[in-house]
Structures are given as structure tokens and as C-alpha cells.
Design a protein around this motif. Structure first.
Motif, PDB file in Angstrom:
ATOM      1  N   LYS A   1     -56.477  74.492 -36.148  1.00 48.19           N
ATOM      2  CA  LYS A   1     -56.930  73.296 -35.431  1.00 48.19           C
ATOM      3  C   LYS A   1     -57.100  72.103 -36.368  1.00 48.19           C
ATOM      4  N   GLY A   2     -56.490  72.189 -37.511  1.00 49.55           N
ATOM      5  CA  GLY A   2     -56.574  71.097 -38.473  1.00 49.55           C
ATOM      6  C   GLY A   2     -57.606  71.297 -39.551  1.00 49.55           C
ATOM      7  N   GLY A   3     -58.381  72.385 -39.452  1.00 46.92           N
ATOM      8  CA  GLY A   3     -59.395  72.667 -40.457  1.00 46.92           C
ATOM      9  C   GLY A   3     -59.175  74.011 -41.101  1.00 46.92           C
TER      10      GLY A   3
ATOM     11  N   TYR B   1     -55.009  83.499 -33.014  1.00 52.20           N
ATOM     12  CA  TYR B   1     -54.942  82.147 -32.441  1.00 52.20           C
ATOM     13  C   TYR B   1     -53.493  81.653 -32.422  1.00 52.20           C
ATOM     14  N   GLU B   2     -52.778  81.916 -33.514  1.00 55.76           N
ATOM     15  CA  GLU B   2     -51.386  81.483 -33.615  1.00 55.76           C
ATOM     16  C   GLU B   2     -50.529  82.165 -32.554  1.00 55.76           C
ATOM     17  N   ARG B   3     -50.738  83.478 -32.347  1.00 52.24           N
ATOM     18  CA  ARG B   3     -49.964  84.197 -31.327  1.00 52.24           C
ATOM     19  C   ARG B   3     -50.256  83.646 -29.936  1.00 52.24           C
ATOM     20  N   LYS B   4     -51.513  83.314 -29.686  1.00 53.06           N
ATOM     21  CA  LYS B   4     -51.900  82.771 -28.386  1.00 53.06           C
ATOM     22  C   LYS B   4     -51.225  81.422 -28.144  1.00 53.06           C
ATOM     23  N   GLU B   5     -51.176  80.584 -29.189  1.00 51.99           N
ATOM     24  CA  GLU B   5     -50.547  79.273 -29.060  1.00 51.99           C
ATOM     25  C   GLU B   5     -49.050  79.396 -28.823  1.00 51.99           C
ATOM     26  N   ILE B   6     -48.404  80.355 -29.501  1.00 47.89           N
ATOM     27  CA  ILE B   6     -46.965  80.570 -29.310  1.00 47.89           C
ATOM     28  C   ILE B   6     -46.701  81.025 -27.878  1.00 47.89           C
ATOM     29  N   ALA B   7     -47.546  81.944 -27.385  1.00 47.83           N
ATOM     30  CA  ALA B   7     -47.384  82.430 -26.009  1.00 47.83           C
ATOM     31  C   ALA B   7     -47.577  81.302 -25.009  1.00 47.83           C
ATOM     32  N   ARG B   8     -48.542  80.433 -25.290  1.00 50.89           N
ATOM     33  CA  ARG B   8     -48.800  79.307 -24.381  1.00 50.89           C
ATOM     34  C   ARG B   8     -47.619  78.343 -24.374  1.00 50.89           C
ATOM     35  N   GLU B   9     -47.045  78.088 -25.551  1.00 53.22           N
ATOM     36  CA  GLU B   9     -45.879  77.220 -25.612  1.00 53.22           C
ATOM     37  C   GLU B   9     -44.697  77.798 -24.848  1.00 53.22           C
TER      38      GLU B   9
END
Length: 342
Positions: free
Chosen positions: A308-310, A330-338
């Protein structure tokens, strides 16, 4: 006796008439100098470095800014301000009188231009920004400008400033900053010279784009150095590979570090060398330098991006491993969301 009295009366009469004429001339001159000028709209007028009032006055008249070059020169001569005009660009407002024009060129503030040199850029990258500026003049110096020697900031300058002058100004500003901050440093920090402080600050600068995180990153690196641990900073690997330029794959896409690059020893790869890199890896800003010279006291020795930038900080390897797992989740969740949004 009568002749003498008549001569005296004649002299007095001449003086009276002359004085009256001089007075009328003075009134006329003041009226002409203070009368609204011919300008129908605001203009920008440029005075070249070293240009004298004589030439400036002629151009003012030729460009329709004033009505009389001779009169404005006379005004300056009477006030002994003939050599007081400044170089630069000045805004002359519509209808400005000759008095107002002269005052602007002597006392007014010239038009300033702005250039922003961001923190965390390499010297080569900053020189490209300086080179591309349309207002600066002259070439970038041929002699090498040392990595990390420039203080990034937003600089204001007059038209006519050279690129070499701006570069020197940035170097002088960094020197002044270090002279101010170095005596107030924490005596326990593991850097021995201002140059080492800049090296470490450059690593801090590249590790986080958030000014509020810089003290924590600086404290973490300080703790690692005190404990004899390697910094293990990814940006130092990148600098050793590409001198700080982004890494791309064969398809022209940004890529992450390869295992072979992590394992290759260079003068900057802090996964492979002890202590600090050979040189700075970018030009750090004031915040990063301050953080390195007076870091907070923490026991953090690990950190990982939070996505998240931090960053997430840890005091132990076990805690760090949990943070890494949290980041990967978190990264896997963001990839799935994309992918769901495609």
C-alpha cells in the motif's frame, strides 16, 4: 550710480525670468515622467546581464513602453541611479509611467522560473531534467557531476541562469545543509563522515517514497550496521546493474531482480558486501539526510513492502516471515481482484 542700480535690476529680472522658466521646465518634466505611459497591455521586458541604461532606454522607447528614452535617462541621472538597473525579466503593467518603469527595473522583482528536481533520482536522471528545461541556458558541464552531490528541491531562477550555475547551486545547497546538520548528529550513528551520511541517506531515499517512513528505515539500517549485518537493500543491487535505471525484460516490461543479479558482487550490492555502498546510489533529499543523522532508537532489523505504499517492520526473523506471508497474501488478493475486473 544710476547705471549700477539699473544693471542690478536687470540681473534680478533675468534671474526671476530664468527661475520661472526653470520652474516651469521642472513641472513639465515631472508631469511627463509621471504621466500614464503608452502601453495598452502588460508586457514582459528583458534586461540582459551587463546591459546599460542607455541601450535599455532606447529599447523601451522602440517597444512603445515609454515615450522618451532621453527623459528616463535624465531622471536616472538626476537621481544617480543610472547604474542601478537589474538584469532579468520584468513585468511592465499597461499604462506604466516612466517613473514606474524605472522603479520596476531598479527595485522590482524579476519574473522567476521554477524547476523541480525530485529526490531519489540519480545524477544522470537529474541532469536530463536540467538539460530539458526550456529557460535555462548553456550546456551541462562536460566534467562529471558526482553521484549524490546534488540537493534535490524546487529552485527558482531568473531567465539567463546557466545550467552550470544551477548545478553548482544544487551542490552548494547540499554542502550548506550538511554543514548545518552534521554538528547536530547523533554521535552514535555508524557513519564517520558527511559523505557516508549521504551514501546511507541515498539508500534510505530509494527504499521509501514516504517521508514519514524515512526515520524508521534509517533507524533500521543504523541498527543493522551497528550489529555488523549487511544492509541487504534491493536498490543497491539495481544501481550496480544499471546505475539506477529501471530494469526491463525482453518485451520492454519492468521486471524484478534476477537471482543471478542478487548473487553478483558489485561495489554497491549490499547483499554481497559489508557496510555501505561505494558511492551514493541517488541524490537524497533533506528528509533522508536528517533521518540518517538523527534516527529514532528502534530494534527493527527487517522490513517488507505492505503493498500500500508503505512497509511492515519486524524485530525478529519469525515476525518478518509473518509480514512477508501477509504481503504475499495481499498481493495474491490484488491479482485476483484485477483479473476479476478484466
Amino acid at each position: 550710480m544710476k547705471f549700477l542700480k539699473g544693471l542690478l535690476s536687470l540681473i534680478v529680472l533675468v534671474l526671476v525670468i530664468g527661475g520661472a522658466a526653470a520652474g516651469a521646465g521642472w513641472v513639465w518634466m515631472q508631469d511627463a515622467l509621471n504621466r500614464d505611459g503608452p502601453l495598452a497591455e502588460d508586457v514582459v521586458f528583458h534586461v540582459e546581464p551587463g546591459e546599460g541604461l542607455a541601450g535599455v532606454a532606447v529599447r523601451l522607447e522602440q517597444e512603445g513602453i515609454i515615450r522618451s528614452a532621453e527623459l528616463i535617462r535624465l531622471k536616472a541621472k538626476l537621481e544617480n541611479t543610472e547604474t542601478d538597473i537589474k538584469a532579468g525579466e520584468f513585468k511592465i503593467e499597461r499604462g506604466a509611467s516612466m517613473v514606474e518603469v524605472l522603479h520596476t527595473l531598479i527595485e522590482g522583482k524579476g519574473i522567476l522560473y521554477k524547476i523541480t528536481l525530485p529526490e531519489g533520482r540519480t545524477t544522470a536522471q537529474l541532469l536530463k531534467v536540467i538539460e530539458a528545461d526550456p529557460v535555462l541556458v548553456g550546456e551541462v558541464p562536460e566534467e562529471e557531476v558526482a553521484e549524490g552531490s546534488l540537493l534535490p528541491d524546487t529552485y527558482l531562477f531568473d531567465r539567463g541562469m546557466t545550467r552550470a550555475e544551477l548545478i553548482q547551486l544544487m551542490q552548494d545547497k547540499q554542502t550548506e545543509l550538511l554543514e548545518d546538520l552534521w554538528p547536530e548528529r547523533d554521535p552514535e550513528i555508524p557513519v564517520k563522515t558527511p559523505y557516508e551520511a549521504v551514501i546511507l541517506a541515498s539508500v534510505v531515499e530509494k527504499e521509501t517514497g514516504r517521508v514519514d517512513e524515512q526515520p524508521e528505515i534509517a533507524a533500521l539500517f543504523t541498527t543493522r550496521l551497528k550489529r555488523g549485518m549487511r544492509l541487504e537493500s534491493d536498490p543497491t543491487i539495481i544501481y550496480g546493474v544499471s546505475r539506477g535505471e529501471p530494469l526491463y525484460n525482453a518485451r520492454g516490461q519492468r521486471r524484478t531482480l534476477r537471482r543471478s543479479e542478487i548473487d553478483t558482487k558489485t561495489d554497491w550490492n549490499t547483499y554481497q558486501i559489508d557496510g555501505l555502498p561505494k558511492t551514493p546510489i541517488c541524490n537524497p533529499g533533506r528528509g533522508a539526510i536528517e533521518a540518517v543523522l538523527n534516527p529514532p532508537h528502534t530494534e527493527y532489523i527487517f522490513f517488507v513492502a505492505d503493498g500500500k505504499g508503505g512497509h511492515l517492520f519486524a524485530k525478529t526473523l519469525a515476525e518478518h516471515n509473518r509480514n512477508v506471508a501477509a504481503y504475499r497474501a495481499y498481493e495474491r488478493k490484488e491479482i485476483a481482484r484485477e483479473r476479476a475486473g478484466e
